[in-house]
Design an enzyme around this catalytic site. Structure first.
Site, short mmCIF file in Angstrom:
data_model
loop_
_atom_site.label_atom_id
_atom_site.label_comp_id
_atom_site.label_asym_id
_atom_site.label_seq_id
_atom_site.Cartn_x
_atom_site.Cartn_y
_atom_site.Cartn_z
CG ASP A 114 42.16 -29.31 -12.79
OD1 ASP A 114 41.41 -28.29 -12.27
OD2 ASP A 114 41.38 -30.16 -13.26
CD GLU A 138 42.03 -26.31 -9.40
OE1 GLU A 138 41.34 -25.59 -8.92
OE2 GLU A 138 42.25 -27.49 -9.89
C1 OTU Z 1 39.05 -28.05 -10.33
O1 OTU Z 1 38.71 -27.85 -9.44
C2 OTU Z 1 38.74 -27.11 -11.80
O2 OTU Z 1 39.68 -25.43 -11.42
C3 OTU Z 1 37.35 -27.34 -12.03
O3 OTU Z 1 36.36 -26.25 -12.60
C4 OTU Z 1 36.78 -28.40 -12.15
O4 OTU Z 1 35.61 -28.58 -12.22
C5 OTU Z 1 37.44 -29.67 -11.49
O5 OTU Z 1 38.96 -29.45 -10.31
C6 OTU Z 1 37.57 -31.47 -11.74
O6 OTU Z 1 38.18 -30.56 -12.84
O7 OTU Z 1 36.95 -29.04 -7.14
O8 OTU Z 1 35.40 -27.11 -7.08
O9 OTU Z 1 42.13 -28.18 -5.56
O10 OTU Z 1 39.61 -27.43 -5.66
O11 OTU Z 1 41.18 -29.10 -8.23
C7 OTU Z 1 36.41 -26.83 -7.64
C8 OTU Z 1 40.98 -29.52 -5.38
C9 OTU Z 1 37.31 -28.22 -7.37
C10 OTU Z 1 40.08 -28.33 -5.83
C11 OTU Z 1 40.50 -28.49 -7.21
C12 OTU Z 1 38.52 -28.23 -8.21
#
Ligand code: OTU
Length: 625
Positions: A281, A323
């Site tokens: 993540d 991700e």
């Molecule tokens: C991720 O997303 C997760 O998919 C989210 O559900 C979480 O809220 C977040 O991390 C925190 O754990 O900003 O709008 O790559 O796009 O990491 C989602 C950069 C997010 C971001 C991504 C993030």
């Protein structure tokens, strides 16, 4: 930097006290293979740190003891995956993603869904974060309070292990998140940091006043501006702590090697529960440096490679999926066998929606022409939408080649998908609209963004078209479960205060039992969509050309029609008409191809010598006749 221990000193130190249990011949072989990489990355990040040798040796010993504790079944899987490292590029691969509570109540409830997962043909199941998390402030589970405990509402760690085994025996690989950029503020480390324990204060980034935070914020981006401005939040005692996302998610301090070592332990613990694909993540954010955006810095890559080296030693079957929902150059920077062999494909995801909105496939075509070649042994996860917002992460300079202004185009797309653009078919909502910067992302289920609630016929065709691209592109297709029966937005999130502040909940509805009940009835919208998707899934699984990762763009000469070629193992040509009008491709386009081909989707012969006619929102998968 003061003395960096030499490779041979480090090796001698690590080998000085091997834990006999873990160091069998198999582990030793993998240690010999991957320790040089681990050492290289670790020394590049932590050179000169007084705890360098100790943390390095502890991390390796953790991998060794973790491997010793691995079940016989997982060790057999280790051997199988090492023998067939590209297993995830098989044409039979199909992913599904869901929330445990919303889709099935509990982990046991997920097991009850197995017959359906088999009906659908899943080979990969991503369960959204299911670990202990605060009751209210959980960010849908992305605020983890313990990586070693399942959220008691969903079940136990034993349930998770049982489920992982059951899935595996049915050919389904369990995927879970490794939320390693931050912990919840209720994690034991966070509590002890707040209580003033120095060891744990050093696990986070705590500042006595605003001096450094102000300097950092000159170059960092606001991720969740609805929650707090900037990248820091204030603690009760007046100090400031780094919190990229929600105020209750505190970023870990990876400049401290103890944090890397501790998180490597959590990672290996999860691997031994039976996780096969680990979703890394928010990879972009793990390293910070003053004067930079604090995203995708070289150390972030090095740390991922160090984690990967340990994973190869201690849990070789498990593979990382990154991700990184960022600029396309940055997305690919994480994709490497030594880093993250699997990655989301956010560019194709976003540009599919962009092309539907504009009825112009050129940006999407450009992505297929230029940005789908990955290093050997790596693959994209192709998806239509996720549990998160959609951001328009295309490269401005590439859009400019087509005369498209990035900023203006994003404003148009945001307006289009939240229904602020006259004539739009879409029914989405804005997410984290930032009046100061003009930034905004959008939310909505696939069906709602495709306007299925307004116009079922066109909606079904749009949903099928986007899935046809995800299923035919190179890599692993991933469905958001519920989308296959046309689930619409769930506005009831506004009635739940903890969710009302985050519009992503509009597209994270509960399992739509009624729609699933209609799925075999083609007299219903759900049934038509489901039948269409099942047909595409069956074709993908039966067509060897969809396996592997070879893909070439195919310029159709028509701006409304996307074209690409899966050239290997028989070959398939894919054409998709993103417009609401019939489009014709002239015969000259197909000069080098056999004149007669077979459309797998429509199950009919196509004479390319006569040109190709595609109905509105229509698509074909052409194979040699
Ligand atoms: C991720 O997303 C997760 O998919 C989210 O559900 C979480 O809220 C977040 O991390 C925190 O754990 O900003 O709008 O790559 O796009 O990491 C989602 C950069 C997010 C971001 C991504 C993030």
């Amino acid at each position: 930097m003061s003395d960096v221990p030499s490779f041979s000193d480090a090796l001698a130190h690590v080998l000085a006290h091997p834990q006999a249990a873990g160091w069998d011949a198999a582990f030793r072989r993998r240690f010999d293979t991957y320790f040089p990489a681990l050492f290289a990355e670790f020394s590049a990040v932590y050179a000169g740190h007084p705890a360098f040798l100790r943390e390095l040796a502890e991390a390796v010993n953790c991998a060794a003891s973790s491997y010793a504790e691995r079940s016989a079944e997982l060790k057999a899987l280790d051997a199988a995956r090492e023998a067939e490292p590209n297993w995830f590029t098989d044409e039979r691969m199909l992913g599904g993603v869901c929330y445990v509570d919303r889709y099935a109540g509990t982990l046991k409830g997920v097991e009850d869904q197995l017959p359906y997962f088999e009906e659908l043909g899943l080979t990969y199941l991503h369960l959204m974060p299911l670990f202990r998390a605060p009751e209210e402030n959980s960010d849908g589970g992305y605020a983890v309070s313990s990586y070693r405990e399942v959220n008691p509402k969903l079940g136990t760690m034993a349930d998770l292990e049982h489920l992982a085994g059951t899935l595996r025996r049915r050919g389904i690989s369990l995927t879970v998140d490794f939320v390693f950029n931050h912990t919840s503020n209720e994690h034991e480390w966070a509590r002890r940091a707040l209580a003033g324990e120095k060891t744990y204060e050093d696990y986070y980034l705590v500042f006595p006043d605003r001096t450094l935070p102000d300097q950092y914020e000159r170059t960092t981006r606001e991720i969740f501006p609805d929650d707090h401005p900037g990248s820091f939040v204030q603690l009760p005692d007046g100090r400031w702590i780094w919190a990229t996302f929600y105020h209750f998610q505190w970023d870990l301090n990876y400049a401290n090697p103890a944090v890397f070592r501790a998180m490597a332990g959590e990672m290996l613990f999860l691997a031994n529960r039976g996780v096969e694909i680990l979703r890394m993540d928010a990879v972009a954010f793990i390293w910070k440096r003053l004067g930079t955006p604090c995203e995708s810095l070289p150390e972030a890559h090095r740390l991922l490679r160090a984690f990967n080296a340990l994973c190869r030693m201690g849990a070789p079957a498990m593979v990382f999926k990154s991700e990184a929902i960022v600029h396309p150059d940055e997305v690919v920077s994480y994709i490497d066998r030594a880093e993250c062999p699997i990655s989301y494909n956010p560019l194709v995801m976003a540009l599919g929606w962009e092309a539907l909105a504009t009825r112009d496939a050129r940006l999407l075509q450009q992505a297929f022409d230029r940005r789908q070649q990955l290093p050997p042994g790596c693959a994209f996860v192709n998806y239509v939408r996720s549990h998160d917002d959609i951001g328009w992460t295309f490269a401005d300079e590439e859009a400019a080649e087509l005369g498209i202004h990035g900023g203006d185009h994003r404003r148009f797309l945001n307006g289009f998908f939240v229904g602020r653009f006259p004539g739009s078919f879409a029914q989405g909502e804005p997410f984290q609209e930032n009046p100061r910067t003009g930034d905004c992302r959008i939310t909505g289920t696939t069906a709602s963004l495709a306007g299925l609630g307004r116009d079922p016929d066109a909606g079904i065709r749009r949903v099928l078209l986007l899935h046809s691209v995800a299923l035919a592109a190179a890599g692993i297709p991933l469905l958001y479960l519920g989308d296959e029966v046309g689930q619409l937005n769930d506005p009831t999130y506004l009635d739940r205060p903890a969710e009302a502040v985050d519009s992503r909940w509009v597209h994270r509805p509960f399992r739509p039992d009624a729609l699933y009940g209609q799925r075999h009835d083609e007299g219903t919208v759900a049934g038509r969509l489901y039948a269409g998707l099942r047909h595409l899934i069956a074709l993908r699984k039966a067509t060897p050309a969809f396996g592997g990762t070879a893909l070439r763009g195919f310029w159709t000469g028509n701006r409304h029609v996307l074209g690409f070629h899966r050239p290997e193992r028989g070959g398939v040509l894919v054409f998709a008409n993103l417009s609401d009008e019939t489009q014709v491709l002239s015969p000259e386009r197909f000069g080098a191809l056999p004149s007669s081909m077979r459309d797998l989707v429509g199950e009919e012969q196509v004479i390319l010598g006569d040109g190709l006619t595609l109905p509105p929102l229509g698509f074909v998968w052409l194979a040699p006749a």
